[in-house]
Design an enzyme around this catalytic site. Sequence first.
Site, PDB file in Angstrom:
ATOM      1  N   LYS A  54       0.838  -1.204   0.000  1.00  0.00           N
ATOM      2  CA  LYS A  54       0.000   0.000   0.000  1.00  0.00           C
ATOM      3  C   LYS A  54       0.870   1.251   0.000  1.00  0.00           C
ATOM      4  O   LYS A  54       0.591   2.217  -0.698  1.00  0.00           O
ATOM      5  CB  LYS A  54      -0.932  -0.019   1.223  1.00  0.00           C
ATOM      6  CG  LYS A  54      -2.054  -1.060   1.093  1.00  0.00           C
ATOM      7  CD  LYS A  54      -2.794  -1.294   2.402  1.00  0.00           C
ATOM      8  CE  LYS A  54      -3.750  -2.477   2.270  1.00  0.00           C
ATOM      9  NZ  LYS A  54      -4.374  -2.885   3.530  1.00  0.00           N
ATOM     10  N   GLN A  98      -4.228  -1.997   9.935  1.00  0.00           N
ATOM     11  CA  GLN A  98      -4.136  -3.276   9.220  1.00  0.00           C
ATOM     12  C   GLN A  98      -4.753  -4.397  10.064  1.00  0.00           C
ATOM     13  O   GLN A  98      -4.368  -4.596  11.216  1.00  0.00           O
ATOM     14  CB  GLN A  98      -2.668  -3.591   8.877  1.00  0.00           C
ATOM     15  CG  GLN A  98      -2.486  -4.818   8.022  1.00  0.00           C
ATOM     16  CD  GLN A  98      -3.122  -4.682   6.629  1.00  0.00           C
ATOM     17  OE1 GLN A  98      -3.032  -3.635   5.988  1.00  0.00           O
ATOM     18  NE2 GLN A  98      -3.776  -5.735   6.173  1.00  0.00           N
ATOM     19  N   ASP A 121     -10.778   2.854   4.910  1.00  0.00           N
ATOM     20  CA  ASP A 121     -11.194   1.472   4.652  1.00  0.00           C
ATOM     21  C   ASP A 121     -12.712   1.339   4.709  1.00  0.00           C
ATOM     22  O   ASP A 121     -13.258   0.262   4.443  1.00  0.00           O
ATOM     23  CB  ASP A 121     -10.561   0.506   5.673  1.00  0.00           C
ATOM     24  CG  ASP A 121      -9.245  -0.067   5.171  1.00  0.00           C
ATOM     25  OD1 ASP A 121      -9.007  -0.004   3.945  1.00  0.00           O
ATOM     26  OD2 ASP A 121      -8.463  -0.579   5.998  1.00  0.00           O
TER      27      ASP A 121
END
Length: 302
Positions: A54, A98, A121
């Site tokens: 990412k 994460q 997200d």
Amino acid sequence: MAAEIIDGAAIARGIRSEIAQSIRDLGSRSSITPGLVAVLVGNDPASAIYVRNKRLACDEVGIFSTTIELPSSISQIELMEQLIGLNQDDRFHGILVQLPLPSHLDQRLIIETIAPDKDVDSLHPINVGRLADGQSTFLPGTPAGIQQLLLRSGFDPAGQHVVICGRSNIVGKPLAMLLVQKTYGGNATVTVCHTATRGLPEITKGADILVSAVGSPNTITPDMVSSDTVVIDVGINRIPDPSKKRGYRLVGDVDFEGVSEIVKAITPVPGGVGPMTIATLLGNTLKGAEIAAGRMGGIPTT
Ligand code: NAP
């Protein structure tokens, strides 16, 4: 007849180049550089690879990014304090925690600590609600990536019967919500399947678009598809492969060899959905920065 291979890597490359241009445009009318912070708890090697990929993608398009690495022993309160600090840090327009987190941490509570306007997200309940309401600020990464993959490869979901195998909060459910909206990229008729679904092969055979997000190899076999089906394979599964240096290779949920002989089109693993998920994350970070620029009245600050 062999299926058309939908090249997610190439489509994602095109999207990244559009995002890079938009970031240059934003820079020319404000002093804002989009910023993304990734929070990595513990030392799970797969998570570290995901975060590194990412960040590499951020570098490519001109997003400032950094990783905060925290020990797996971190307490719930300490992690929440870190996030509260990042919520207030103007350098970052996106915060990414994460997942999965170590089991002593309450994942739900951690996600709810992220400010909804930095939740790139799109997992915070406010953003989940906005998606259901058709008013998204940030689109969910993998579902929006799949939607773009379909649109940009000429398989508009409108009017199509989309069958989704899997009902997780990160793929199945938000994808269903996205594709059912009365808007461009939506207007699909959606069926969501799971482990309690009866007669799965009959349902999948009737799909115009079949999405598998199950997490187990060879779940979708040739008897479950038809020649009109477009197959989107979300699964990422490691299977042992002594011929590889690392001892394994990645495969999807679909028996690619058998199914690709039958269907109209199919995504490969790797190189299908994965790069699209990252592209959505970059687009969301840009969007967060544009919202911040709007709050500043779009007036150049330097
Ligand atoms: P998850 O949370 O484990 O959910 C799996 C879902 O599949 C569950 O809803 C489960 O049903 C259903 N399922 C399992 N076996 C099934 C079967 N035989 N038939 C029908 N449904 C079945 O998984 P996830 O987080 O959504 O991830 C799924 C896969 O996608 C994983 O391999 C993951 O690594 C991959 N993934 C890839 C990306 C990407 O960017 N490419 C992003 C996210 C995830 P129940 O609810 O009844 O248990």
